[in-house]
Design a protein around this motif. Sequence first.
Motif, PDB file in Angstrom:
ATOM      1  N   ALA A   1      -5.175  -0.004  11.867  1.00 48.99           N
ATOM      2  CA  ALA A   1      -4.891  -1.024  10.862  1.00 48.99           C
ATOM      3  C   ALA A   1      -4.712  -0.356   9.506  1.00 48.99           C
ATOM      4  O   ALA A   1      -5.398   0.614   9.189  1.00 48.99           O
ATOM      5  N   GLY A   2      -3.804  -0.908   8.728  1.00 52.59           N
ATOM      6  CA  GLY A   2      -3.516  -0.370   7.404  1.00 52.59           C
ATOM      7  C   GLY A   2      -4.058  -1.258   6.300  1.00 52.59           C
ATOM      8  O   GLY A   2      -3.767  -2.451   6.265  1.00 52.59           O
ATOM      9  N   VAL A   3      -4.844  -0.663   5.430  1.00 52.37           N
ATOM     10  CA  VAL A   3      -5.308  -1.342   4.222  1.00 52.37           C
ATOM     11  C   VAL A   3      -4.310  -0.926   3.144  1.00 52.37           C
ATOM     12  O   VAL A   3      -4.461   0.109   2.496  1.00 52.37           O
TER      13      VAL A   3
ATOM     14  N   HIS B   1      -9.177   1.738  14.124  1.00 49.01           N
ATOM     15  CA  HIS B   1      -9.241   2.807  13.122  1.00 49.01           C
ATOM     16  C   HIS B   1      -8.460   2.337  11.895  1.00 49.01           C
ATOM     17  O   HIS B   1      -7.279   1.974  12.005  1.00 49.01           O
ATOM     18  N   CYS B   2      -9.099   2.357  10.736  1.00 49.61           N
ATOM     19  CA  CYS B   2      -8.500   1.786   9.520  1.00 49.61           C
ATOM     20  C   CYS B   2      -8.270   2.866   8.465  1.00 49.61           C
ATOM     21  O   CYS B   2      -9.168   3.666   8.175  1.00 49.61           O
ATOM     22  N   TYR B   3      -7.077   2.838   7.887  1.00 53.97           N
ATOM     23  CA  TYR B   3      -6.667   3.814   6.878  1.00 53.97           C
ATOM     24  C   TYR B   3      -6.071   3.094   5.674  1.00 53.97           C
ATOM     25  O   TYR B   3      -5.394   2.074   5.819  1.00 53.97           O
ATOM     26  N   PHE B   4      -6.291   3.674   4.507  1.00 51.62           N
ATOM     27  CA  PHE B   4      -5.603   3.207   3.311  1.00 51.62           C
ATOM     28  C   PHE B   4      -4.143   3.637   3.405  1.00 51.62           C
ATOM     29  O   PHE B   4      -3.833   4.710   3.933  1.00 51.62           O
ATOM     30  N   CYS B   5      -3.244   2.809   2.907  1.00 53.64           N
ATOM     31  CA  CYS B   5      -1.805   3.101   2.913  1.00 53.64           C
ATOM     32  C   CYS B   5      -1.184   2.644   1.605  1.00 53.64           C
ATOM     33  O   CYS B   5      -1.691   1.725   0.956  1.00 53.64           O
TER      34      CYS B   5
END
Length: 142
Positions: free
Chosen positions: A8-10, A93-97
């Motif tokens: 998922a993208g934050v 799994h979450c990452y800043f984008c």
Amino acid sequence: MKRIEVVAGVICADSFGNPAESRTPGVRYYATQRGYGDYKDGWEFPGGKMEPGETPQQALARELKEELAIDVNVGEFLCTVEHDYLAFHLTMHCYFCTIAGGKAPELLEHEAARWLAPADLRSVDWLPADVEVVTALQGRLL
């Protein structure tokens, strides 16, 4: 129980829609409302399933291109959420984008979207796993 692994993208932007770091004053975060499936109408950070052989970052860039027609720069890792739904176990799994190229997201699979300021993160009805992401995000902003 069936197991599903997703990313998922934050997505972060300033109040003018320009790419912004996760802790920049005035930063906003992109939330999308599901337009299909068992969890239709729930709010989530956009993303999707990883394909065999993909890194989480590659999967996230591909999924955001497919769902929102945007190119992104995948940045810092935020968290991994483990959540049991009724029919499956989710690992997310979450990452800043940030959005690359200045193109606005286009809703290809979602029914709505909002840019949320940090104070407004709890204003939408997040899906259960995404509530945990919001908690992790708010913990970083303190």
